[in-house]
Design an enzyme around this catalytic site. Structure first.
Site, PDB file in Angstrom:
ATOM      1  N   ASP A   8       0.904  -1.195   0.025  1.00 12.22           N
ATOM      2  CA  ASP A   8      -0.016   0.048   0.057  1.00 12.22           C
ATOM      3  C   ASP A   8       0.974   1.251  -0.040  1.00 12.22           C
ATOM      4  O   ASP A   8       1.724   1.378   0.884  1.00 12.22           O
ATOM      5  CB  ASP A   8      -0.978   0.199   1.279  1.00 12.22           C
ATOM      6  CG  ASP A   8      -1.902   1.018   1.158  1.00 12.22           C
ATOM      7  OD1 ASP A   8      -2.270   1.711   0.280  1.00 12.22           O
ATOM      8  OD2 ASP A   8      -2.756   1.199   1.973  1.00 12.22           O
ATOM      9  N   ASP A 102      -2.728   2.541  -6.357  1.00 10.13           N
ATOM     10  CA  ASP A 102      -1.659   2.455  -5.264  1.00 10.13           C
ATOM     11  C   ASP A 102      -1.796   1.533  -4.075  1.00 10.13           C
ATOM     12  O   ASP A 102      -1.076   1.475  -3.235  1.00 10.13           O
ATOM     13  CB  ASP A 102      -2.150   4.009  -4.342  1.00 10.13           C
ATOM     14  CG  ASP A 102      -3.311   4.101  -3.645  1.00 10.13           C
ATOM     15  OD1 ASP A 102      -4.246   2.998  -3.986  1.00 10.13           O
ATOM     16  OD2 ASP A 102      -3.731   4.607  -2.701  1.00 10.13           O
ATOM     17  N   GLU A 103      -2.339   0.295  -4.413  1.00  7.53           N
ATOM     18  CA  GLU A 103      -2.297  -0.847  -3.692  1.00  7.53           C
ATOM     19  C   GLU A 103      -2.478  -2.119  -4.404  1.00  7.53           C
ATOM     20  O   GLU A 103      -3.388  -2.051  -5.491  1.00  7.53           O
ATOM     21  CB  GLU A 103      -3.068  -0.686  -2.568  1.00  7.53           C
ATOM     22  CG  GLU A 103      -4.666  -0.761  -2.578  1.00  7.53           C
ATOM     23  CD  GLU A 103      -5.562  -0.851  -1.533  1.00  7.53           C
ATOM     24  OE1 GLU A 103      -5.172  -1.660  -0.603  1.00  7.53           O
ATOM     25  OE2 GLU A 103      -6.488   0.001  -1.577  1.00  7.53           O
TER      26      GLU A 103
END
EC number: 2.7.7.7
Length: 360
Positions: A8, A102-103
């Site tokens: 993350d 983003d993860e």
């Protein structure tokens, strides 16, 4: 028994802006619109100290943090960096399931480096992300996606947490109920009212009790607190729905004006559907009134659609389905029941063996 990593990125959008503009470093930054109707998409850690959070009204964010600097989002730039990060993931495994820009989840049980330690792999990945992008990432490492996701929050920012097999049950029992992924504010309050404050409290309740109070989610809670979560890392994640919405600078009271806005939204959805090469059967109209109450209206038809005209035909019918309760601040349309949907094959549930040990 798998070795799963959840990566993350830390305050991704805001961190990218601080990376590209040195003047923003060390300052409270919010990515989003600064207008009366603006919403915070992401906040830097400097802004979070003042209680600024994503999805917060820009007005409230500015009130909490008078020195807050608003920056318009640059999604092309975020996608560009996200692609670089994914290339690093694929150096280690093909089993990568992106959740957003983003993860992502990575299954490194068997990996390209032949490294038996998921903990060391996570550390290597985080170091490479820093070297190649200048950005920090946090990680959670454990035996399934649920625990890895929860663990990635423990040592944020720029840290990681490993929960090996023999520590899984204790980790979950000690966990604050609010830290369980999927437990939002409303569910947490309901759990509090039932005397459930931690994983240990949750584990003491029977599956029947939890199902009675939380419906289908009850079985999910019953299993995850016992370390059971059978969802595999899916490299080609199946999209369940596709939609778009717009918040207006001023409230709208006229249905004619609403139809104009819905035309624009339907056009955007048509463009996305063509790009994704999908179609759907269920159209949902989302209406948020000026008093922030939310209403959804849906209709399912017997055939797949992907054109603006057919989407608008149903959206229009849904709009006129009943009289508006108030002026409207947001409208949205989504298409679900897509032709990508497949039946999930449910494996037989198996209690995990916490005695099984291998390098994590």
């Amino acid at each position: 028994m798998r070795k799963i990593i959840h990566i993350d990125m830390d305050a991704f959008y805001a961190s990218v802006e601080q990376l590209d503009n040195p003047e923003l470093r060390g300052k409270a930054v919010a990515v989003g619109g600064s207008s009366q109707r603006g919403v915070v998409s992401a906040a830097s850690y400097e802004a979070r100290k003042y209680g600024v959070r994503s999805a917060m009204s820009s007005v409230i964010a500015k009130r909490n943090c008078p020195d807050l600097i608003f920056v318009k989002p640059r999604f092309e730039r975020y996608r560009e960096i996200s692609q670089k990060i994914r290339e690093i993931f694929f150096e280690y495994t093909e089993l990568v399931e992106p959740l957003s820009l983003d993860e992502a989840y990575l299954d490194v049980t068997e990996n390209k480096k032949g490294n038996p330690s998921a903990t060391l792999i996570a550390k290597e990945i985080r170091n490479k992300i820093k070297e190649k992008t200048g950005l920090n990432a946090s990680a959670g490492i454990s035996i399934n996606k649920f625990i890895a996701k929860v663990a990635s929050d423990v040592n944020k920012p720029n840290g990681q947490k490993t929960v090996p097999p023999e520590e899984v049950l204790q980790f979950l029992e000690d966990l604050d109920i609010r830290k369980f992924y999927g437990v939002g504010k409303v569910t947490a309050e309901k759990m509090y009212s039932l005397g459930i404050f931690s994983g240990k409290d949750l584990k003491e309740k029977s599956e029947e009790y939890l199902t009675e109070h939380f419906g289908k989610s009850g079985s999910h809670f019953y299993n995850v607190v016992r370390g059971i979560h059978l969802s595999e890392v899916k490299p080609h994640r199946i999209r369940k729905s596709l939609g778009a919405e717009r918040t207006f600078n001023e409230n709208i009271s006229s249905e004619i004006f609403m139809l104009e806005r819905l035309e624009n939204i339907a056009e955007e959805i048509e463009r996305r559907l063509k790009k994704s090469k999908v179609a759907g059967k269920t159209v949902t109209l989302k209406i948020k009134y000026s008093d922030f109450t939310l209403q959804t209206r849906s209709k399912t038809i017997s055939y797949y659609i992907a054109s603006k005209e057919l989407i608008m035909e149903i959206a229009k019918a849904l709009l006129y389905q009943e009289k508006m309760k108030n002026s409207v601040r947001l409208l949205g349309i989504s298409l679900s029941n897509l032709n990508t949907d497949k039946e999930d094959s449910n494996e037989e549930k198996k209690e995990i063996s916490v005695q099984l040990k291998f390098k994590f």
